[in-house]
Motif scaffolding. Sequence first.
Motif, PDB file in Angstrom:
ATOM      1  N   TYR A   1       0.862  -1.179   0.000  1.00 21.25           N
ATOM      2  CA  TYR A   1       0.000   0.000   0.000  1.00 21.25           C
ATOM      3  C   TYR A   1       0.901   1.231   0.000  1.00 21.25           C
ATOM      4  O   TYR A   1       1.716   1.398   0.912  1.00 21.25           O
ATOM      5  CB  TYR A   1      -0.883   0.017   1.242  1.00 21.25           C
ATOM      6  N   THR A   2       0.782   2.059  -1.025  1.00 21.46           N
ATOM      7  CA  THR A   2       1.504   3.321  -1.059  1.00 21.46           C
ATOM      8  C   THR A   2       0.612   4.343  -0.369  1.00 21.46           C
ATOM      9  O   THR A   2      -0.455   4.695  -0.889  1.00 21.46           O
ATOM     10  CB  THR A   2       1.816   3.754  -2.500  1.00 21.46           C
ATOM     11  N   CYS A   3       1.026   4.774   0.819  1.00 20.34           N
ATOM     12  CA  CYS A   3       0.189   5.607   1.686  1.00 20.34           C
ATOM     13  C   CYS A   3       0.789   7.004   1.830  1.00 20.34           C
ATOM     14  O   CYS A   3       2.002   7.165   1.816  1.00 20.34           O
ATOM     15  CB  CYS A   3       0.096   4.996   3.076  1.00 20.34           C
ATOM     16  N   ILE A   4      -0.090   7.979   2.022  1.00 17.66           N
ATOM     17  CA  ILE A   4       0.336   9.333   2.366  1.00 17.66           C
ATOM     18  C   ILE A   4       0.115   9.494   3.867  1.00 17.66           C
ATOM     19  O   ILE A   4      -1.009   9.374   4.358  1.00 17.66           O
ATOM     20  CB  ILE A   4      -0.453  10.400   1.582  1.00 17.66           C
ATOM     21  N   VAL A   5       1.221   9.741   4.588  1.00 20.21           N
ATOM     22  CA  VAL A   5       1.207   9.910   6.041  1.00 20.21           C
ATOM     23  C   VAL A   5       1.946  11.208   6.347  1.00 20.21           C
ATOM     24  O   VAL A   5       3.113  11.353   5.980  1.00 20.21           O
ATOM     25  CB  VAL A   5       1.895   8.724   6.751  1.00 20.21           C
ATOM     26  N   ASN A   6       1.265  12.144   6.979  1.00 19.05           N
ATOM     27  CA  ASN A   6       1.865  13.452   7.278  1.00 19.05           C
ATOM     28  C   ASN A   6       2.463  14.098   6.032  1.00 19.05           C
ATOM     29  O   ASN A   6       3.544  14.677   6.066  1.00 19.05           O
ATOM     30  CB  ASN A   6       2.926  13.345   8.379  1.00 19.05           C
ATOM     31  N   GLY A   7       1.763  13.962   4.905  1.00 18.71           N
ATOM     32  CA  GLY A   7       2.195  14.584   3.661  1.00 18.71           C
ATOM     33  C   GLY A   7       3.319  13.860   2.940  1.00 18.71           C
ATOM     34  O   GLY A   7       3.774  14.323   1.901  1.00 18.71           O
ATOM     35  N   ARG A   8       3.785  12.727   3.481  1.00 16.83           N
ATOM     36  CA  ARG A   8       4.888  11.985   2.866  1.00 16.83           C
ATOM     37  C   ARG A   8       4.430  10.600   2.438  1.00 16.83           C
ATOM     38  O   ARG A   8       3.552  10.008   3.058  1.00 16.83           O
ATOM     39  CB  ARG A   8       6.057  11.854   3.849  1.00 16.83           C
ATOM     40  N   GLU A   9       5.069  10.086   1.397  1.00 22.68           N
ATOM     41  CA  GLU A   9       4.736   8.757   0.886  1.00 22.68           C
ATOM     42  C   GLU A   9       5.455   7.689   1.702  1.00 22.68           C
ATOM     43  O   GLU A   9       6.647   7.792   1.957  1.00 22.68           O
ATOM     44  CB  GLU A   9       5.182   8.684  -0.579  1.00 22.68           C
ATOM     45  N   SER A  10       4.708   6.675   2.124  1.00 19.42           N
ATOM     46  CA  SER A  10       5.267   5.543   2.862  1.00 19.42           C
ATOM     47  C   SER A  10       4.675   4.259   2.307  1.00 19.42           C
ATOM     48  O   SER A  10       3.549   4.261   1.817  1.00 19.42           O
ATOM     49  CB  SER A  10       4.905   5.627   4.343  1.00 19.42           C
ATOM     50  N   TYR A  11       5.438   3.173   2.406  1.00 15.11           N
ATOM     51  CA  TYR A  11       4.935   1.864   1.999  1.00 15.11           C
ATOM     52  C   TYR A  11       4.522   1.073   3.234  1.00 15.11           C
ATOM     53  O   TYR A  11       5.258   1.000   4.219  1.00 15.11           O
ATOM     54  CB  TYR A  11       6.002   1.059   1.247  1.00 15.11           C
ATOM     55  N   LEU A  12       3.354   0.483   3.147  1.00 20.56           N
ATOM     56  CA  LEU A  12       2.829  -0.403   4.174  1.00 20.56           C
ATOM     57  C   LEU A  12       2.518  -1.720   3.477  1.00 20.56           C
ATOM     58  O   LEU A  12       1.852  -1.730   2.445  1.00 20.56           O
ATOM     59  CB  LEU A  12       1.569   0.208   4.790  1.00 20.56           C
ATOM     60  N   TYR A  13       3.035  -2.828   4.010  1.00 22.16           N
ATOM     61  CA  TYR A  13       2.883  -4.140   3.383  1.00 22.16           C
ATOM     62  C   TYR A  13       1.954  -5.026   4.209  1.00 22.16           C
ATOM     63  O   TYR A  13       2.065  -5.066   5.433  1.00 22.16           O
ATOM     64  CB  TYR A  13       4.235  -4.849   3.274  1.00 22.16           C
ATOM     65  N   TYR A  14       1.070  -5.730   3.506  1.00 22.14           N
ATOM     66  CA  TYR A  14       0.188  -6.718   4.137  1.00 22.14           C
ATOM     67  C   TYR A  14       0.641  -8.079   3.640  1.00 22.14           C
ATOM     68  O   TYR A  14       0.438  -8.440   2.484  1.00 22.14           O
ATOM     69  CB  TYR A  14      -1.273  -6.444   3.769  1.00 22.14           C
ATOM     70  N   GLU A  15       1.315  -8.838   4.530  1.00 21.68           N
ATOM     71  CA  GLU A  15       1.893 -10.121   4.141  1.00 21.68           C
ATOM     72  C   GLU A  15       0.831 -11.207   4.036  1.00 21.68           C
ATOM     73  O   GLU A  15      -0.261 -11.092   4.602  1.00 21.68           O
ATOM     74  CB  GLU A  15       2.933 -10.574   5.182  1.00 21.68           C
ATOM     75  N   ASP A  16       1.192 -12.276   3.369  1.00 21.56           N
ATOM     76  CA  ASP A  16       0.301 -13.426   3.212  1.00 21.56           C
ATOM     77  C   ASP A  16      -0.017 -14.094   4.550  1.00 21.56           C
ATOM     78  O   ASP A  16      -0.978 -14.842   4.647  1.00 21.56           O
ATOM     79  CB  ASP A  16       0.916 -14.449   2.246  1.00 21.56           C
ATOM     80  N   ASN A  17       0.773 -13.818   5.593  1.00 22.79           N
ATOM     81  CA  ASN A  17       0.515 -14.377   6.924  1.00 22.79           C
ATOM     82  C   ASN A  17      -0.435 -13.487   7.737  1.00 22.79           C
ATOM     83  O   ASN A  17      -0.576 -13.656   8.936  1.00 22.79           O
ATOM     84  CB  ASN A  17       1.833 -14.585   7.684  1.00 22.79           C
ATOM     85  N   ASN A  18      -1.066 -12.520   7.059  1.00 24.96           N
ATOM     86  CA  ASN A  18      -2.030 -11.585   7.669  1.00 24.96           C
ATOM     87  C   ASN A  18      -1.398 -10.642   8.687  1.00 24.96           C
ATOM     88  O   ASN A  18      -2.056 -10.185   9.615  1.00 24.96           O
ATOM     89  CB  ASN A  18      -3.210 -12.331   8.315  1.00 24.96           C
ATOM     90  N   MET A  19      -0.104 -10.327   8.497  1.00 16.61           N
ATOM     91  CA  MET A  19       0.577  -9.363   9.354  1.00 16.61           C
ATOM     92  C   MET A  19       1.002  -8.175   8.499  1.00 16.61           C
ATOM     93  O   MET A  19       1.293  -8.304   7.314  1.00 16.61           O
ATOM     94  CB  MET A  19       1.788 -10.007  10.030  1.00 16.61           C
ATOM     95  N   TRP A  20       1.018  -6.997   9.129  1.00 21.53           N
ATOM     96  CA  TRP A  20       1.416  -5.760   8.457  1.00 21.53           C
ATOM     97  C   TRP A  20       2.849  -5.414   8.838  1.00 21.53           C
ATOM     98  O   TRP A  20       3.238  -5.569   9.994  1.00 21.53           O
ATOM     99  CB  TRP A  20       0.529  -4.610   8.913  1.00 21.53           C
TER     100      TRP A  20
END
Length: 82
Positions: free
Chosen positions: A56-75
């Motif tokens: 997930y390419t997310c905007i957090v506090n005006g900056r781009e960050s990557y957040l991953y959702y693994e196949d084991n259901n963990m972020w």
Amino acid sequence: MESSKVYVDVTAEFSKEGVLTPKSFRWTDGSVYEIQRVKDIRRAASLKAGGVGMRYTCIVNGRESYLYYEDNNMWFMERAGA
């Protein structure tokens, strides 16, 4: 050496269409960060931290960050500077 992969607690929503959207995450120091917007969702590998999942390419506090959702259901996220 500290791992560049950081598992985080995420608050997310499932739409009635079955789309999973992260809304916020809690960093290792306990701080909670709101995700203002999700720009992109795609299956991808983390080149810095290792692991694969939905990126997930997310905007957090005006900056781009990557957040991953693994196949084991963990972020996870990549530790800055890793």
